[in-house]
Every structure is written in C-alpha cells, then in structure tokens.
Design a protein around this motif. Structure first.
Motif, PDB file in Angstrom:
ATOM      1  N   THR A  20       0.926  -1.095   0.032  1.00 53.46           N
ATOM      2  CA  THR A  20      -0.131   0.204  -0.112  1.00 53.46           C
ATOM      3  C   THR A  20       0.905   1.250   0.010  1.00 53.46           C
ATOM      4  O   THR A  20       2.012   1.084   0.185  1.00 53.46           O
ATOM      5  N   ARG A  21       0.108   2.258   0.021  1.00 57.12           N
ATOM      6  CA  ARG A  21       0.821   3.726   0.038  1.00 57.12           C
ATOM      7  C   ARG A  21       0.028   4.699   0.835  1.00 57.12           C
ATOM      8  O   ARG A  21      -1.172   4.590   0.313  1.00 57.12           O
ATOM      9  N   GLN A  22       0.510   5.455   1.463  1.00 58.19           N
ATOM     10  CA  GLN A  22      -0.230   6.455   2.440  1.00 58.19           C
ATOM     11  C   GLN A  22      -0.974   7.720   1.445  1.00 58.19           C
ATOM     12  O   GLN A  22      -0.161   7.922   0.542  1.00 58.19           O
ATOM     13  N   PRO A  54      -7.146   7.818   4.674  1.00 53.96           N
ATOM     14  CA  PRO A  54      -6.999   6.427   4.329  1.00 53.96           C
ATOM     15  C   PRO A  54      -5.861   5.954   3.526  1.00 53.96           C
ATOM     16  O   PRO A  54      -5.309   6.995   2.932  1.00 53.96           O
ATOM     17  N   THR A  55      -5.439   4.738   3.495  1.00 51.61           N
ATOM     18  CA  THR A  55      -4.279   4.227   2.634  1.00 51.61           C
ATOM     19  C   THR A  55      -4.886   3.838   1.302  1.00 51.61           C
ATOM     20  O   THR A  55      -5.925   3.097   1.158  1.00 51.61           O
ATOM     21  N   LEU A  56      -4.340   4.312   0.081  1.00 50.18           N
ATOM     22  CA  LEU A  56      -4.529   3.897  -1.228  1.00 50.18           C
ATOM     23  C   LEU A  56      -4.109   2.728  -1.538  1.00 50.18           C
ATOM     24  O   LEU A  56      -2.803   2.313  -1.713  1.00 50.18           O
ATOM     25  N   LEU A  57      -4.866   1.739  -1.899  1.00 52.79           N
ATOM     26  CA  LEU A  57      -4.486   0.247  -2.402  1.00 52.79           C
ATOM     27  C   LEU A  57      -3.717   0.431  -3.909  1.00 52.79           C
ATOM     28  O   LEU A  57      -4.389   1.079  -4.893  1.00 52.79           O
ATOM     29  N   ASP A  58      -2.453   0.032  -4.035  1.00 49.21           N
ATOM     30  CA  ASP A  58      -1.984   0.013  -5.315  1.00 49.21           C
ATOM     31  C   ASP A  58      -2.421  -1.354  -6.018  1.00 49.21           C
ATOM     32  O   ASP A  58      -2.478  -1.346  -7.164  1.00 49.21           O
ATOM     33  N   SER A  59      -3.010  -2.395  -5.217  1.00 51.32           N
ATOM     34  CA  SER A  59      -3.392  -3.623  -5.912  1.00 51.32           C
ATOM     35  C   SER A  59      -4.312  -4.266  -4.939  1.00 51.32           C
ATOM     36  O   SER A  59      -4.331  -3.964  -3.574  1.00 51.32           O
ATOM     37  N   LYS A  60      -5.586  -4.867  -5.401  1.00 51.17           N
ATOM     38  CA  LYS A  60      -6.560  -5.371  -4.700  1.00 51.17           C
ATOM     39  C   LYS A  60      -6.222  -6.825  -4.257  1.00 51.17           C
ATOM     40  O   LYS A  60      -6.878  -7.370  -3.350  1.00 51.17           O
TER      41      LYS A  60
END
Length: 735
Positions: free
Chosen positions: A8-10, A144-150
């Motif tokens: 993830t990335r913030q 929230p933390t943005l998902l790079d991948s599900k």
C-alpha cells in the motif's frame, strides 16, 4: 508501507502541487516556453474539420474522431485557442484522459502552444488530488491508505468466505469486484446484475457476491481506499458539500474528456459532480474503438450525447493521416461488415479517408501450425529491419498474452531484438528511479566530462547494473533494455545539442518524467491488441487470426462478437504502412488442421485457391520434428530447438557449452546486441549436445538459419572441433 501483507501507500498531500491563488490543487507552475504569438497562429495548419473543432470554443461540443485523424491535435489546439482568445483562463481548464501517457502527451503539446497551466490528468489522478486536498474539511481524521493492488485484500476476503483461490483466481475475482464497483453494483445486487448483463462470472455468482461483500467490509475496517472507492468518495464529497462543490466548480469551468467511448458509470458520476448544471464540456471519442466493455466502459455516453445536450455542436474527423489507403481500406471494410448487434456504434461509424500516398498491399498468410506462423512472421520482420525499417517501428499484436512466447522465440532465432509491452511505466521502474537519482547527484559536480561516457559509466555501476550485453531471462532483459534506453537517450541528447552537460541531460529526463515521455526501447514490440490501443507503428503484424481466438471463444453474444470486431479494427489502424495478417490451421506441427480463419477476414483476404497454393508450398518446406531419444513429436519451441523432449536424457560437453557461451558474450558485446540475438540458450545447448562437425549438421539444428550460418558458422564449428574461434573479420564462407 505494508498492511497485512498488502502493498500500500499512504494517501497524503501532493508535494508537486503548485497552489493557485485559492490554494486549490491543480494550478501548475508557469512555463518558460513561449507559445504562438496570436490566437490565429494557433489555428495554422489545421484541416477544415480540425479547424471547426478548434473554433468551437464553447460547449457542449462532441468530436467524433476516427483512428489517425489527429484528435489530440484538434483538442489541444482548441484548448490553446480558447485560452489565447480570452474565453477561459488556462488554470480553470481540466482535460481528462485515461492513461498517464496520453495525459503527458497532452500537457507537452499544451506547453508548446503556450498553455502550460492547463491541467491534463487521468480521472484517478484528478480525483486523488482533490480528495487529498478536501479530506480535512470533508471527512476529517486519519487519511485512508490507497491500495496499489486489490489482490492481497481479495485473498483475505476470499479466505474469510472459505474460498481457496490460486493467483489467476484471485486476479479474476479482483477484476469482477472492479467491474461491479465501476458499474455501481452493490454486493447484494451482484447475482441479478450479472444475469441481466449476460456476464459469465469467474465462479459461482453467489460466491463472488459473498467475497465482494467481505472485501468491502475489510476495506472499511482497515481504512483503505481502492481506486474505484476513491472516485466514488470524491464524487460524494463534491455532491454532499455545497461549499466544496462551489470551490471545485469555481476552479474548473472548462472540461475536455478524451476517449469518451471508454467512460464507465463511476467516471461519469464524478464528471457530473464536477460539471454540476453547467455544459461547458467537450468530449472526444470513437464508438468503433470501444474495446473495454468487459471492464464496464460504455459508448452510450458518447452516442447519446445529442440526447443529453440537444444543442451540442458535433464535429466529425475522418481524414486519416496515419495509414496508407491500403490499410484504411481494410479498416473501413472490416467495420462495414458489422452486424445488427453493432447498434449505435454502427450508426456513428466514421468512414476514414486516407491522406497518405499509396503503400504496399496488406499481406494475408495461412500456415499449417503456430510455430510455422511465428517463424515466417519473424523472417518477414528481419527482412524489414534489414531493409531499413527500425525495429522499434514494428509490432506483433495478438489477442492474448499467452501467444507471445512463440514470437519471442522466433524473433530471437531470427536475431531480432524485441520488447514486451504492458510492463511498469518507464519512469516508475525501480532501476530507472535509482538511475535518475544517481544521475541527478552526478549533475551537481563538474560538467566538463563527455556526456555519453559519463552516463554509461554511471549506469554500469554495480548498484544500477547496465552490462555490455543483455542477460538471459525476461525480467532481467526488460531491466537491461530500460537502462540501455537511458544510455541511448544520452547519445541522442549529445547529438542534438553540442556541448550538452549532465545537468542538461538530467533536466531532459525530469521533463520527460513529468510528461510520461519515455525514451523508445529499441526492438520489435510484442503486445496484446488491448495494450496497443493509442499506439502506432510503421509495420504491424496481426497474428493468430482464427475463430476462437479473434473473436475469442467466449464471445458468444452478438454484442460480444462485435466488440471483438472493433478490437480487430483497432489492430488494423495501428499500422502506418505495412500490414500483415496471418493465421495457423493447427496449434502444433503434425496436429489436425481444424482451425478456421477469423470471420473478420471475410471480404478482405484473397480467394482460397491462392492461399491453398501458398499452403501447399509451405507444406513442402515444413517438417515434423521428432525427439531423437524417444521419437515423440515435439511441440514446444524450446524442445524443437533441442531436438528432444525436455525430460529425455542427453549428454553434452559442459566445457564446450561454456566456450560457446563465452564466445556468444564476446560476439554480442562487439556487435552491441543482446546475447539472445546471436543465439539463444536453447540453441547453444542443442549445438553442445550434437557437436556438429560440418555445415550440413550445423544447419540442421533449429535456430541456426541461413543468416546465422553465414555470420557465425565457422566460429561455432571451430569451437565444436576444440579450436579457437576466428577473430572478427576473419570468418569467411562456411561452404
């Protein structure tokens, strides 16, 4: 950061943002570049239809633009003309497209036209900036933390539902959740929705619905956002807060949306939130290039634009500047055969009018099997490259990525370098980030050293890893090709600007990174038809054109088949001059020839007698290769090259194989080509196993064609005889 094994990335403030007067994200820093001196100068050089589009500066405007008709030119000149004419300040314009590459190209063109502060972004990039900016006042609390991948979260959701899924299964489930979210379908409605859509889920519909529901619950519990939730939340923030809506609509008054045929319901929801009750919008698209329906895209917003905006201005761009009349004829004919299921896309079909001079006729070719097709295509490409067509201006396009392996092998056998499209964006690759960081540091020192030598010295440092020749292995080779492209770019900069310094080179790299303008990777492009959208080459080879592959076997409904036809059309219109179309009657040598050419070729390909004559000639040349150990028919390319099954025993001289590898490495370094272009690992092992003593025996090894026999035959035979290979320039005829 990592959360539960999930990368993830913030989500945080946009550090690259240059706030405008209101502090709203999006007002870019001014450019030092000077554009045209007057509004009318901006319009110079546009054709009549492009000119009409550019002068239609107030919305609503709909531009129907066929492939190769200069739509990006039309819309960037329209924006620049509106700015220069005083219609709208440039910082109040938002141009939206679907890829960072397209957005980067648009920003670059707008800078050159004197409008550097226009915002050109993808839907996701624009939404992220706005949501980050408004989060404190709209939501509050930790971002929230943005998902790079599900994938990681989907795996957790699946396990919570008792589903054990492998990697492909996880990817399929993630895609299904994504489709549900972009089409605004909730978990409780999923089962009914897939039936209504005629969609075949990757597993039982009730299991997808359960996993989807668990995924959303876990996402909320962990304070995570995926890209779809980000768009939805941004739209909700604007819609539910009048003060925020006022800020957004005050900042952005003028909208341009590219590739409007690919908009999905979720993106349309956000676009409507941006617009409010205004209509200063220009949309651009081509219903006949709709190829992402499986992901939720719909051309309905484009084809129904006149219903939504009865007073809209419509412009049709039909002059094709990309392709020769011969290629354009194929494209037009392919769409003319569309069935009733083509619906509104057929009603909005654009008849392209070629503007280029005549070129060669398209080539149609039928082969007995896939290896024969791949080999023949590779030979044609080698001939094109030999005659002067740059390898980077050639592409092999196929329906599925699984088809690439045969062409990778065939091109390597033919001594032609290639690159696979679909990897990470160039400037996002770890090796490029590390190289750029090191080069930036080096640019702070002395600037009197030769640019090219200095760049190569830095890139060849162990921590970066550029070597003289490309390593084996797909991922290692892709990394090498990226660094080699960086080194080549330094040569281009030095050639274009006498006395260019490291500081100049780093400035060039940073400008390219800002606009997603990657240096070209030298080599033939291998790509799926979907990945090729928006690109073009001098020569394009459409391969594997059989029923069951194009249209794909699971395209059962008429609407699905017509989308496959549009995918074929996209492939055809990627070609500027040379267009090759081929198919194979069987998968493997000796297999049953039960395949049929794609129905999309009907009315295009020559009558069957000439093809039968071609096939008969090829049958004379074709040969079935059997394992020299167990006599089984060999199917896989690597096994055919070795001349035996992969698991059949074989003895070989390890010292000879090592000598062959050393010679190949030296030869590749001298010729400045990847090692596999000389000979692949499989070919070297086959040579070591058979130890040919003469030209005839060497020529009988798969992967040693006439060209390689002439170039390398004497050296290889000398090594097999235990003698040193002749030095460069001493090799004579092999006969």
């Amino acid at each position: 950061m990592s959360l539960g094994g999930l990368e993830t990335r913030q989500m945080g403030p946009d550090e690259s943002r240059a706030p405008g007067r209101s502090g709203f994200p999006g007002a870019a820093a001014p450019s030092l570049m000077e554009g045209p001196s007057s509004p009318e100068e901006i319009l110079r050089g546009l054709d009549p239809e492009q000119l009409e589009a550019a002068r239609s500066v107030r919305g609503p405007v709909c531009i129907l633009a066929g492939a190769g008709t200069g739509k990006t030119r039309a819309i960037t000149h329209r924006i620049a003309y509106a700015v220069a004419s005083g219609v709208v300040p440039e910082q109040q314009i938002l141009a939206v497209t679907f890829t960072t590459r397209a957005a980067g190209e648009m920003r670059g063109r707008l800078r050159a036209l004197g409008a550097p502060r226009v915002q050109a972004r993808t839907f996701h990039a624009a939404a992220l900036r706005q949501l980050s900016y408004f989060w404190p006042q709209a939501v509050g609390g930790p971002k929230p933390t943005l998902l790079d991948s599900k994938i990681g979260l989907v795996a957790d959701a699946g396990r919570s539902c008792g589903l054990q899924l492998d990697r492909p299964g996880l990817r399929d489930l993630a895609s299904e959740i994504e489709w549900s979210k972009v089409t605004q379908i909730r978990p409780a409605d999923y089962e009914a929705a897939v039936v209504k859509a005629g969609r075949t889920p990757p597993m039982l519909a009730r299991d997808v619905a359960r996993a989807y529901d668990a995924y959303e619950e876990l996402r909320r519990e962990r304070n995570l956002l995926d890209f779809e939730s980000m768009l939805e939340l941004t739209a909700a923030v604007i819609t539910d807060s009048p003060s925020i809506a006022e800020q957004v609509r005050k900042q952005y008054r003028y909208f341009v949306v590219d590739e409007f045929q690919d908009v999905n319901p979720l993106q349309k929801l956000l676009l409507d939130a941006w617009l409010g009750d205004r209509d200063d919008i220009c949309v651009v698209g081509d219903p006949n290039q709709t190829i992402y329906s499986f992901a939720g895209a719909t051309p309905g917003y484009l084809t129904g634009f006149s219903v939504a905006y009865p007073h809209a201005t419509f412009v049709r761009l039909v002059r094709d500047y990309r392709s020769t009349p011969q290629v354009v004829r194929v494209a037009n004919t392919a769409l003319q055969a569309a069935g009733a299921a083509a619906g509104v896309a057929r009603e909005h079909r654009l008849e392209l009018v070629a503007q280029r001079p005549d070129g060669p006729d398209p080539v149609y070719a039928e082969y007995d099997d896939e290896p024969a097709e791949a080999t023949a295509v590779a030979r044609r490409i080698a001939a094109l490259v030999e005659s002067g067509t740059p390898a980077r201006e050639v592409a092999v396009l196929f329906r599925t990525n699984s088809q690439s392996a045969a062409y990778e092998q065939a091109l390597a056998d033919a001594g032609v370098s290639y690159t696979l499209r679909g990897a990470t964006q160039f400037f996002d690759r770890p090796e490029i980030k590390k190289a750029l960081h090191t080069l930036r540091g080096a640019s702070q020192g002395e600037d009197d050293a030769p640019l090219v030598a200095t760049v190569r010295h830095i890139l060849q440092q162990p921590q970066i890893g550029l070597t003289e020749t490309a390593p084996e292995g797909r991922q290692a080779r892709e990394r090498w090709e990226s660094l080699a492209a960086l080194a080549q770019l330094s040569e281009d900069v030095a050639a274009e600007r006498s006395g260019a310094t490291m500081a100049d080179f780093v400035a060039e790299l940073e400008a390219r990174a800002a606009t997603e303008h990657a240096p070209g990777l030298e080599g033939v492009t291998l790509a799926s038809l979907h990945a090729a959208k928006g690109l073009e080459w001098d020569a394009v080879f459409l391969v594997g054109l059989t029923e069951g592959m194009l249209p794909i076997i699971y395209a059962e409904e008429p609407e699905q088949v017509e989308e496959e036809r549009r995918l074929f059309y996209v492939g055809v219109t990627r070609a500027r001059e040379h267009l090759g179309m081929s198919w194979a009657l069987a998968r493997s040598p000796g297999g049953r020839k039960t395949r049929k050419p794609s129905r999309f070729l009907d009315g295009l390909r020559p009558a069957s007698p000439s093809l039968a004559a071609q096939r008969g000639e090829r049958r004379k040349q074709a040969k079935t290769i059997q394992c020299r150990v167990c006599a089984a028919t060999l199917i896989e390319a690597a096994e055919r090259k070795l001349g035996r099954c992969a698991d059949c025993p074989s003895d070989y001289d390890e010292a000879l194989l090592e000598r062959l590898r050393d010679w190949r490495r030296e030869t590749a370094t001298e010729q400045k080509v990847p090692a596999y272009v000389v000979f692949t690992d499989a070919t070297l092992q086959a040579i070591a196993e058979r130890e040919p003593s003469g030209v005839t025996q060497l020529a009988g090894i798969s992967g040693v064609g006439a060209v390689k026999l002439e170039r390398y035959g004497q050296a290889v035979l000398a090594l097999c005889a235990g003698q040193p290979a002749p030095v460069s320039g001493e090799q004579g005829d092999t006969e």
